[in-house]
Write a protein that holds these residues in place. Structure first.
Motif, PDB file in Angstrom:
ATOM      1  N   ARG A  13      -4.021   4.069  -7.725  1.00 32.15           N
ATOM      2  CA  ARG A  13      -4.882   4.573  -6.648  1.00 32.15           C
ATOM      3  C   ARG A  13      -5.556   3.416  -5.906  1.00 32.15           C
ATOM      4  O   ARG A  13      -5.642   3.435  -4.678  1.00 32.15           O
ATOM      5  CB  ARG A  13      -5.922   5.525  -7.217  1.00 32.15           C
ATOM      6  N   GLU A  14      -6.049   2.423  -6.642  1.00 37.53           N
ATOM      7  CA  GLU A  14      -6.695   1.273  -6.006  1.00 37.53           C
ATOM      8  C   GLU A  14      -5.708   0.520  -5.107  1.00 37.53           C
ATOM      9  O   GLU A  14      -6.068   0.108  -3.998  1.00 37.53           O
ATOM     10  CB  GLU A  14      -7.241   0.317  -7.068  1.00 37.53           C
ATOM     11  N   VAL A  40      -3.706   1.159   2.385  1.00 34.09           N
ATOM     12  CA  VAL A  40      -4.039   1.973   3.558  1.00 34.09           C
ATOM     13  C   VAL A  40      -5.126   1.284   4.383  1.00 34.09           C
ATOM     14  O   VAL A  40      -5.049   1.236   5.625  1.00 34.09           O
ATOM     15  CB  VAL A  40      -4.476   3.399   3.132  1.00 34.09           C
ATOM     16  N   MET A  41      -6.115   0.706   3.724  1.00 37.29           N
ATOM     17  CA  MET A  41      -7.185   0.012   4.446  1.00 37.29           C
ATOM     18  C   MET A  41      -6.634  -1.178   5.219  1.00 37.29           C
ATOM     19  O   MET A  41      -7.060  -1.437   6.358  1.00 37.29           O
ATOM     20  CB  MET A  41      -8.270  -0.438   3.465  1.00 37.29           C
ATOM     21  N   VAL A  42      -5.701  -1.903   4.635  1.00 33.66           N
ATOM     22  CA  VAL A  42      -5.097  -3.047   5.328  1.00 33.66           C
ATOM     23  C   VAL A  42      -4.358  -2.578   6.573  1.00 33.66           C
ATOM     24  O   VAL A  42      -4.477  -3.186   7.643  1.00 33.66           O
ATOM     25  CB  VAL A  42      -4.158  -3.830   4.382  1.00 33.66           C
TER      26      VAL A  42
END
Length: 64
Positions: A24-25, A31-33
């Motif tokens: 998950r991390e 996704v944030m990148v």
């Protein structure tokens, strides 16, 4: 100098101390990148458009 067997043993000990991220991390970070890359691309596109428009305006006004 340590022999190869000791070296391998020490490497395994050090690797066992590593705290690996969860699935998950890794997903959330990925996704944030992608989101940040898209936002930066949009930002620099807008800056480029603004500079290009400004220079074209200046050249059209004062150019021959």
């Amino acid at each position: 100098m340590a022999n190869p067997a000791q070296f391998i043993q020490q490497v395994r000990q050090e690797v066992s101390k590593v705290v690996w991220p969860t699935r998950r991390e890794v997903f959330v970070t990925t996704v944030m990148v992608f989101i940040m890359a898209a936002l930066m691309a949009l930002f620099f596109s807008l800056v480029d458009w603004g500079i290009r428009s400004g220079l074209q305006g200046i050249l059209n006004t004062f150019g021959s």
